[in-house]
Design an enzyme around this catalytic site. Structure first.
Site: not given
Length: 460
Positions: A263, A403, A434
């Site tokens: 991320s 996601d 995610h």
């Protein structure tokens, strides 16, 4: 420094009244010899370590290692597992619909020990089979690498290496580096590290998981709130330079270094490579943030957008909730760490919850980067897909099948890098969102081990 960038107490009251929604919708989110910890911790940086280029190792003798006294056996962690969604808020009518499984009593007990981050981290890592004592194949330690001698700022890291690693020739050593995402800490990977090490059982790889500056157990300098949002590049440089200093101090050979970032960690890793391309040879990006703007944007409630644009931190809820902070955090941890009981035992879940609460509750610092880079809904303000002309690295773009990140942007970036002659692959992992490393634990670990094997044959 104020924890909240608010101009009056009414705004503060507004934040608390919407607390559960802000928190749950906003997150995507050995041995020691001289402790260097943040102001949130019970230890401080020594004068000698401030003037040393070497990493310091934390003193286990200063840490009470009796886990049982702090983690009551009656902590109840309900299996409410869900993949994460974009940070976009929910209607006010749903604010109190979240499930908070922790009791008020346990929340108060956690509040009393919340500032002992070093011990909480130590206790969690002590569940691994190679910490604090070595296993048959590995030894490990927690280290703090000083990245700024003048300020004493440091990066907290967990090192795992084969028992004979130091006896190997330089050309035979490889390094796997883990960099977490927004709001997280290096211990979010702790079970992955154990599984990957045990799957690999290779004499050649050292595994290092780090806390970004201002996160986890790294130092937490005062955030420069006076920098206008439009000067986002100054904030990018703040974190890029901290990573640059860490890589420089560790002096890892680029052609032997593989980085795994999640991320926001991927966002920063890309920026690091664009400015300093000689720190690692390949970057595995796990649901990378800030890449591209999706065609379909999530709906953002007006109240959420206003708080976001004020750069109100979701972790302010935890700090302002006093003894109820751990209670609110349990709503998130019960969804994030409860999918597979074979991976996280009840003790693991309790320790991981306490670790999560303690780092969420610690002094606000790195978390304030968010509004400089992203708009509400996790939409990048300055998409990296338009800024990667100086990126020079082989890559793997990894997304979950469910996601919320914009996959098309990652695929386009991968194809662009291929056209420039770099090795670049794109993959989607089934049954995951995610947080792929948690959502599909086994597939993720197998993928990383496969990439390690590929790295050895590709970069000799």
């Amino acid at each position: 420094m104020s924890l909240l960038r608010l101009s009056n107490t009414n705004n503060t009251k507004l934040l608390i009244s919407k607390s559960s929604t802000i928190f749950h919708s906003h997150l995507h989110t050995s041995r020691y010899s001289n402790t260097s910890t943040s102001s949130s911790s019970s230890s401080s940086v020594s004068a000698s370590s401030r003037n040393s280029n070497a990493a310091t190792v934390v003193d286990a003798s200063t840490i009470n290692t009796d886990i049982s006294q702090d983690i009551p056996s009656k902590v109840k962690i309900t299996n409410n597992y869900r993949t994460s969604t974009p940070p976009s808020g929910v209607p006010l009518s749903k604010i109190f619909s979240n499930n908070f499984p922790l009791s008020f009593k346990e929340s108060y007990n956690h509040y009393k020990i919340r500032n002992d981050l070093a011990k909480i981290q130590y206790d969690l890592l002590s569940t691994l089979d190679f910490f604090p004592e070595p296993s048959e194949f590995y030894k490990s330690e927690i280290k703090n690498t000083i990245i700024n001698e003048k300020t004493g700022d440091y990066i907290n890291e967990f090192n795992i290496e084969p028992l004979n690693f130091q006896n190997l020739k330089k050309d035979d050593k490889y390094y796997l580096i883990f960099i977490h995402g927004y709001g997280a800490g290096q211990c979010f990977f702790y079970k992955n590290l154990e599984k990957i090490a045990n799957l690999k059982k290779n004499k050649n790889w050292k595994i290092i998981s780090i806390d970004l500056l201002g996160y986890g157990n790294s130092s937490r300098p005062n955030f420069p709130h006076d920098i206008p949002f439009e000067n986002y590049e100054k904030i990018e440089d703040l974190f890029v330079e901290s990573l640059k200093s860490w890589f420089t101090k560790n002096n890892l050979p680029a052609n032997k270094t593989l980085v795994v970032s999640h991320s926001m960690g991927s966002y920063l890793s890309i920026l690091l490579n664009m400015k300093y391309p000689n720190f690692f040879k390949k970057l595995i990006m796990v649901s990378p943030g800030g890449i591209s703007i999706p065609k379909r944007k999530p709906k953002i409630p007006l109240w959420f957008e206003k708080l976001w644009n004020l750069n109100v931190s979701p972790f302010s809820l935890v700090r302002n909730s006093g003894p109820l902070g751990s209670y609110f955090v349990s709503g998130w941890t019960s969804r994030r760490f409860s999918k597979n009981k074979e991976i996280f035992s009840k003790l693991d879940q309790s320790l991981l919850h306490l670790y999560t609460y303690s780092i969420f509750n610690a002094k606000g610092s790195g978390e304030y980067m968010l509004n400089y880079f992203l708009a509400p809904g996790g939409i990048p303000k300055y998409p990296l897909i338009d800024r990667m002309s100086d990126f020079k690295c082989d890559t793997l773009w990894c997304y979950g099948s469910n996601d919320w990140m914009d996959k098309k942007g990652g695929l386009k970036c991968s194809n662009n890098l291929k056209s420039k002659g770099f090795i670049s692959d794109y993959i989607e992992i089934e049954d995951s969102g995610h947080h792929i490393y948690l959502d599909n634990f086994n597939k993720f670990n197998e993928l990383i081990v496969s990439e390690m094997n590929r790295f050895e044959t590709t970069y000799k």
